[in-house]
Design a protein around this motif. Structure first.
Motif, PDB file in Angstrom:
ATOM      1  N   VAL A 118      35.817   4.822  -6.220  1.00  0.00           N
ATOM      2  CA  VAL A 118      35.240   3.655  -4.931  1.00  0.00           C
ATOM      3  C   VAL A 118      36.354   2.617  -4.283  1.00  0.00           C
ATOM      4  N   GLU A 119      37.187   2.319  -5.375  1.00  0.00           N
ATOM      5  CA  GLU A 119      38.083   1.488  -4.653  1.00  0.00           C
ATOM      6  C   GLU A 119      39.139   2.086  -3.730  1.00  0.00           C
ATOM      7  N   ARG A 120      39.358   3.309  -3.544  1.00  0.00           N
ATOM      8  CA  ARG A 120      40.139   3.913  -2.673  1.00  0.00           C
ATOM      9  C   ARG A 120      39.466   4.174  -1.410  1.00  0.00           C
ATOM     10  N   GLY A 121      38.331   4.230  -1.201  1.00  0.00           N
ATOM     11  CA  GLY A 121      37.671   4.346   0.072  1.00  0.00           C
ATOM     12  C   GLY A 121      37.842   5.557   0.584  1.00  0.00           C
ATOM     13  N   PRO A 122      38.135   5.952   1.848  1.00  0.00           N
ATOM     14  CA  PRO A 122      38.161   7.209   2.361  1.00  0.00           C
ATOM     15  C   PRO A 122      39.581   7.919   2.191  1.00  0.00           C
ATOM     16  N   VAL A 123      40.497   7.084   1.685  1.00  0.00           N
ATOM     17  CA  VAL A 123      41.921   7.531   1.517  1.00  0.00           C
ATOM     18  C   VAL A 123      42.044   8.869   1.142  1.00  0.00           C
ATOM     19  N   ARG A 124      41.093   9.318  -0.007  1.00  0.00           N
ATOM     20  CA  ARG A 124      41.144  10.486  -0.643  1.00  0.00           C
ATOM     21  C   ARG A 124      40.996  11.715   0.400  1.00  0.00           C
ATOM     22  N   LEU A 125      39.741  11.362   1.195  1.00  0.00           N
ATOM     23  CA  LEU A 125      39.535  12.256   2.383  1.00  0.00           C
ATOM     24  C   LEU A 125      40.460  12.563   3.278  1.00  0.00           C
ATOM     25  N   LEU A 126      41.124  11.409   3.924  1.00  0.00           N
ATOM     26  CA  LEU A 126      42.476  11.687   4.673  1.00  0.00           C
ATOM     27  C   LEU A 126      43.605  12.393   4.277  1.00  0.00           C
ATOM     28  N   GLU A 127      43.662  12.057   2.898  1.00  0.00           N
ATOM     29  CA  GLU A 127      44.689  12.940   2.098  1.00  0.00           C
ATOM     30  C   GLU A 127      44.447  14.455   2.297  1.00  0.00           C
ATOM     31  N   GLN A 128      43.170  14.794   2.089  1.00  0.00           N
ATOM     32  CA  GLN A 128      42.806  16.132   2.016  1.00  0.00           C
ATOM     33  C   GLN A 128      42.677  16.827   3.404  1.00  0.00           C
ATOM     34  N   GLY A 129      42.731  16.016   4.335  1.00  0.00           N
ATOM     35  CA  GLY A 129      42.660  16.672   5.782  1.00  0.00           C
ATOM     36  C   GLY A 129      41.192  16.960   6.170  1.00  0.00           C
ATOM     37  N   ALA A 130      40.248  16.048   5.537  1.00  0.00           N
ATOM     38  CA  ALA A 130      38.779  16.402   5.776  1.00  0.00           C
ATOM     39  C   ALA A 130      38.408  15.900   7.305  1.00  0.00           C
ATOM     40  N   ILE A 131      37.987  17.097   7.975  1.00  0.00           N
ATOM     41  CA  ILE A 131      37.695  16.553   9.539  1.00  0.00           C
ATOM     42  C   ILE A 131      36.472  15.421   9.468  1.00  0.00           C
ATOM     43  N   CYS A 132      35.377  15.705   8.749  1.00  0.00           N
ATOM     44  CA  CYS A 132      34.246  14.720   8.426  1.00  0.00           C
ATOM     45  C   CYS A 132      33.755  14.883   7.050  1.00  0.00           C
ATOM     46  N   PHE A 133      33.316  13.735   6.520  1.00  0.00           N
ATOM     47  CA  PHE A 133      32.531  13.677   5.067  1.00  0.00           C
ATOM     48  C   PHE A 133      31.369  12.632   5.247  1.00  0.00           C
ATOM     49  N   SER A 134      30.593  12.673   4.238  1.00  0.00           N
ATOM     50  CA  SER A 134      29.590  11.677   3.863  1.00  0.00           C
ATOM     51  C   SER A 134      29.674  11.595   2.584  1.00  0.00           C
ATOM     52  N   TRP A 135      29.516  10.268   2.089  1.00  0.00           N
ATOM     53  CA  TRP A 135      29.288   9.954   0.302  1.00  0.00           C
ATOM     54  C   TRP A 135      27.889  10.455   0.218  1.00  0.00           C
ATOM     55  N   LEU A 136      27.835  11.138  -1.107  1.00  0.00           N
ATOM     56  CA  LEU A 136      26.638  11.593  -1.702  1.00  0.00           C
ATOM     57  C   LEU A 136      26.026  10.429  -2.615  1.00  0.00           C
ATOM     58  N   GLY A 137      26.811   9.544  -3.246  1.00  0.00           N
ATOM     59  CA  GLY A 137      26.357   8.811  -4.299  1.00  0.00           C
ATOM     60  C   GLY A 137      27.535   7.997  -4.892  1.00  0.00           C
ATOM     61  N   ALA A 138      27.270   7.250  -5.816  1.00  0.00           N
ATOM     62  CA  ALA A 138      28.402   6.415  -6.506  1.00  0.00           C
ATOM     63  C   ALA A 138      27.768   6.183  -8.006  1.00  0.00           C
ATOM     64  N   GLY A 139      28.623   6.065  -9.003  1.00  0.00           N
ATOM     65  CA  GLY A 139      28.251   5.670 -10.366  1.00  0.00           C
ATOM     66  C   GLY A 139      29.554   6.107 -11.107  1.00  0.00           C
ATOM     67  N   PRO A 140      29.214   5.896 -12.508  1.00  0.00           N
ATOM     68  CA  PRO A 140      30.105   6.136 -13.469  1.00  0.00           C
ATOM     69  C   PRO A 140      31.069   7.630 -13.173  1.00  0.00           C
ATOM     70  N   LEU A 141      32.325   7.544 -13.706  1.00  0.00           N
ATOM     71  CA  LEU A 141      32.842   8.919 -13.819  1.00  0.00           C
ATOM     72  C   LEU A 141      32.166   9.997 -14.086  1.00  0.00           C
ATOM     73  N   MET A 142      31.477  10.168 -15.485  1.00  0.00           N
ATOM     74  CA  MET A 142      30.949  11.262 -15.773  1.00  0.00           C
ATOM     75  C   MET A 142      29.767  11.655 -15.057  1.00  0.00           C
ATOM     76  N   ALA A 143      29.198  10.697 -14.597  1.00  0.00           N
ATOM     77  CA  ALA A 143      27.949  10.827 -13.819  1.00  0.00           C
ATOM     78  C   ALA A 143      28.278  11.623 -12.646  1.00  0.00           C
ATOM     79  N   ALA A 144      29.300  11.050 -11.892  1.00  0.00           N
ATOM     80  CA  ALA A 144      29.952  11.658 -10.718  1.00  0.00           C
ATOM     81  C   ALA A 144      30.243  13.233 -10.805  1.00  0.00           C
ATOM     82  N   ARG A 145      31.055  13.372 -12.129  1.00  0.00           N
ATOM     83  CA  ARG A 145      31.395  14.749 -12.602  1.00  0.00           C
ATOM     84  C   ARG A 145      30.198  15.752 -12.742  1.00  0.00           C
TER      85      ARG A 145
END
Length: 310
Positions: A113-140
């Motif tokens: 979460v602390e990285r914000g949209p940087v990871r999406l910019l690094e991947q070249g995403a044209i558009c994106f949306s968050w699905l949710g947020a929580g602990p790492l294992m829940a996200a996995r």
């Protein structure tokens, strides 16, 4: 070659893409800036090391490797990555996201979460949306749920992303439509982890950020029509003595789109890492020049080293 720098990759800052260099130097990349460098004659590409440490043997690495690491350093780097599922005790909250790169090219992923949209910019995403947020294992678990139930991949090859960038629908709503439908289907799935806080569909579009709309700060740039030159080829590798010189017209993920002739050539900055680089003859005042192997998008095959693309 009087000055030799070694590239440490491309990062995305608030003001756009920035090339980083070993030793801490940076080069901002505003649209229109000429990117010009020469690979040292007789130079050898060497491993960039791992986790901030230099490769102990300075191993040579292949020119087409985007990782620029030897086998041992690649193993060490991956062993400490979230992607390798070796950081289960990471206490930070993670976002689960859906990223769209073009028609039929949507993936699911996670990022701190602390990285914000940087990871999406690094991947070249044209558009994106968050699905949710929580602990790492829940996200996995949520990421795996979408892969298993909806067949959504967690990786899309960069070659596929590049191939569609020059033919995107100009309407942001149209670009987000496929993403919206998938977000709705994902939200209807049972068995979501209880500790993951769901988020509504709020598409974020990066076309303007990447310069793919031909606009800078809301103004049509020097091309005058709000478009960028079509990307027709990509650099397949750097070679000793090779030269690149072209104005930056767009950038997405690790890729720089450089004007060349009537179109543009894509340079993956990950191919630059590990090489000794110096200024090209003519520098910022030089014309378009490219003496590296390229792969034509139309033919899908590599060409030999040449002096021009078109």
């Amino acid at each position: 070659m009087d000055r030799v720098w070694r590239c440490a990759g491309l990062r995305w800052a608030a003001d756009g893409p920035v090339l980083t260099w070993q030793g801490g130097r940076t080069s901002a990349l505003p649209w229109g800036k000429r990117v010009a460098f020469e690979v040292a004659e007789g130079g050898v590409r060497t491993c960039v090391g791992a986790r901030g440490h230099a490769c102990p043997v300075r191993a040579a690495v292949p020119g087409r490797s985007t990782g620029a690491r030897c086998e041992e350093c690649a193993r060490l780097d991956r062993a400490h990555s979230v992607a390798a599922d070796t950081a289960a005790d990471d206490p930070r909250p993670y976002h689960v996201y859906l990223a769209w790169f073009g028609p039929g090219l949507t993936k699911v992923g996670i990022t701190a979460v602390e990285r914000g949209p940087v990871r999406l910019l690094e991947q070249g995403a044209i558009c994106f949306s968050w699905l949710g947020a929580g602990p790492l294992m829940a996200a996995r678990r949520t990421e795996e749920l979408l892969r298993a139930a909806l067949g959504v991949p967690d990786r899309i090859p960069y070659a596929a992303k590049r191939a569609v960038r020059s033919a995107l629908d100009p309407d942001p709503a149209a670009r987000a439509a496929e993403l919206s439908a998938l977000h709705e289907r994902a939200g209807a799935l049972p068995d979501w982890p209880e500790s993951l806080e769901r988020e509504p569909f709020r598409p974020v579009d990066h076309v303007g950020v990447y310069g793919l709309d031909g606009r800078v700060d809301g103004r049509v740039d020097g091309r005058g029509d709000g478009t960028v030159p079509e990307a027709v080829a990509e650099v397949s590798e750097l070679v000793a003595g090779g030269v690149v010189s072209g104005a930056l017209v767009a950038a997405a993920g690790p890729d720089l789109h450089l004007a060349h002739g009537s179109g543009a050539v894509v340079l993956d900055t990950r191919l630059m890492t590990g090489w000794p680089l110096g200024p090209a003859a003519g520098g910022a005042d030089g014309g378009d020049r490219l003496t590296l192997p390229v792969r034509d998008f139309g033919q899908g095959r590599a060409k030999g080293v040449q002096g021009g693309l078109f």
